[in-house]
Design a protein around this motif. Sequence first.
Motif, PDB file in Angstrom:
ATOM      1  N   GLY A  41       0.924  -1.386  -0.068  1.00 27.81           N
ATOM      2  CA  GLY A  41      -0.472  -0.207  -0.360  1.00 27.81           C
ATOM      3  C   GLY A  41       1.310   1.329  -0.056  1.00 27.81           C
ATOM      4  N   ASP A  42       1.946   1.388   0.162  1.00 24.30           N
ATOM      5  CA  ASP A  42       3.202   2.813  -0.252  1.00 24.30           C
ATOM      6  C   ASP A  42       2.830   3.208  -1.625  1.00 24.30           C
ATOM      7  OD1 ASP A  42       3.387   2.530   3.311  1.00 24.30           O
ATOM      8  OD2 ASP A  42       6.935   1.831   2.054  1.00 24.30           O
ATOM      9  N   HIS A  43       3.135   4.327  -1.141  1.00 19.75           N
ATOM     10  CA  HIS A  43       3.615   4.693  -2.798  1.00 19.75           C
ATOM     11  C   HIS A  43       5.292   5.178  -2.784  1.00 19.75           C
ATOM     12  CE1 HIS A  43      -0.446   5.983  -3.373  1.00 19.75           C
ATOM     13  NE2 HIS A  43      -0.606   5.856  -2.311  1.00 19.75           N
ATOM     14  N   VAL A  44       5.569   5.012  -3.505  1.00 18.64           N
ATOM     15  CA  VAL A  44       6.649   4.629  -4.173  1.00 18.64           C
ATOM     16  C   VAL A  44       7.553   5.508  -5.391  1.00 18.64           C
ATOM     17  CG1 VAL A  44       8.201   2.733  -2.349  1.00 18.64           C
ATOM     18  CG2 VAL A  44       6.980   2.372  -4.884  1.00 18.64           C
ATOM     19  N   LEU A  45       8.581   6.471  -5.214  1.00 24.20           N
ATOM     20  CA  LEU A  45       9.385   6.837  -6.546  1.00 24.20           C
ATOM     21  C   LEU A  45       9.932   5.721  -7.094  1.00 24.20           C
ATOM     22  CD1 LEU A  45       9.868  10.784  -5.709  1.00 24.20           C
ATOM     23  CD2 LEU A  45       8.284   9.759  -6.572  1.00 24.20           C
ATOM     24  N   VAL A  46       9.264   5.397  -8.642  1.00 29.01           N
ATOM     25  CA  VAL A  46      10.287   4.359  -9.285  1.00 29.01           C
ATOM     26  C   VAL A  46      11.462   4.759 -10.665  1.00 29.01           C
ATOM     27  CG1 VAL A  46      10.415   1.988 -10.379  1.00 29.01           C
ATOM     28  CG2 VAL A  46       9.045   2.462  -8.308  1.00 29.01           C
ATOM     29  N   PHE A  47      12.635   4.617 -10.643  1.00 25.73           N
ATOM     30  CA  PHE A  47      13.125   4.914 -11.383  1.00 25.73           C
ATOM     31  C   PHE A  47      14.002   3.385 -11.886  1.00 25.73           C
ATOM     32  CE2 PHE A  47      17.101   6.164 -13.172  1.00 25.73           C
ATOM     33  CZ  PHE A  47      17.456   7.099 -14.758  1.00 25.73           C
ATOM     34  N   ARG A  48      14.015   3.253 -13.355  1.00 22.22           N
ATOM     35  CA  ARG A  48      14.373   2.364 -14.171  1.00 22.22           C
ATOM     36  C   ARG A  48      14.856   0.486 -13.069  1.00 22.22           C
ATOM     37  NH1 ARG A  48      19.677   3.323 -16.631  1.00 22.22           N
ATOM     38  NH2 ARG A  48      18.788   3.496 -18.750  1.00 22.22           N
ATOM     39  N   GLY A  49      13.810   0.277 -12.547  1.00 27.14           N
ATOM     40  CA  GLY A  49      13.216  -0.847 -11.818  1.00 27.14           C
ATOM     41  C   GLY A  49      13.621  -0.927 -10.215  1.00 27.14           C
ATOM     42  N   THR A  50      14.320   0.570  -9.858  1.00 33.30           N
ATOM     43  CA  THR A  50      14.650   0.557  -8.394  1.00 33.30           C
ATOM     44  C   THR A  50      13.419   1.636  -7.556  1.00 33.30           C
ATOM     45  OG1 THR A  50      16.116  -0.051  -9.404  1.00 33.30           O
ATOM     46  CG2 THR A  50      16.324   1.073  -7.221  1.00 33.30           C
ATOM     47  N   VAL A  51      13.116   0.539  -6.479  1.00 32.62           N
ATOM     48  CA  VAL A  51      12.119   2.215  -5.297  1.00 32.62           C
ATOM     49  C   VAL A  51      13.964   4.061  -5.074  1.00 32.62           C
ATOM     50  CG1 VAL A  51      11.328   3.220  -3.806  1.00 32.62           C
ATOM     51  CG2 VAL A  51      10.902   0.349  -4.936  1.00 32.62           C
ATOM     52  N   LEU A  52      13.616   4.564  -5.249  1.00 29.36           N
ATOM     53  CA  LEU A  52      14.109   5.525  -4.648  1.00 29.36           C
ATOM     54  C   LEU A  52      13.938   5.614  -3.073  1.00 29.36           C
ATOM     55  CD1 LEU A  52      14.842   7.682  -7.877  1.00 29.36           C
ATOM     56  CD2 LEU A  52      16.071   6.092  -7.417  1.00 29.36           C
ATOM     57  N   ARG A  53      12.600   5.602  -3.157  1.00 32.34           N
ATOM     58  CA  ARG A  53      12.543   6.152  -1.783  1.00 32.34           C
ATOM     59  C   ARG A  53      10.643   6.514  -1.660  1.00 32.34           C
ATOM     60  NH1 ARG A  53      10.716  11.931  -1.029  1.00 32.34           N
ATOM     61  NH2 ARG A  53      10.323  13.143  -2.860  1.00 32.34           N
ATOM     62  N   THR A  54      10.090   6.268  -0.644  1.00 34.38           N
ATOM     63  CA  THR A  54       8.702   6.066  -0.282  1.00 34.38           C
ATOM     64  C   THR A  54       7.888   8.015  -0.572  1.00 34.38           C
ATOM     65  OG1 THR A  54       8.667   5.566   2.177  1.00 34.38           O
ATOM     66  CG2 THR A  54       8.920   4.073   0.913  1.00 34.38           C
TER      67      THR A  54
END
Length: 79
Positions: A41-54
Amino acid sequence: MCIAIPMLVTKVLSPTMAVVSRSGLEQQVDTSFSENEVSLGDHVLVFRGTVLRTVDAEQAQQVEKALACVEAAMRTDQA
């Protein structure tokens, strides 16, 4: 310029892997670079298949709006 895409965690596979969703599309991502543990249920920022942060829901919505403006400008529509 790097653009991280806001996505929603739909499944946690392990401490370092999760499944995220945006616009009905799912993707498996690496969560090992995130400062916080990722939860369902977390919102995350994703770049190139990697979660950078919630991020919180409001931040995710702000990024979505900004991306919509960029997309409109790229189509030469009025943003």
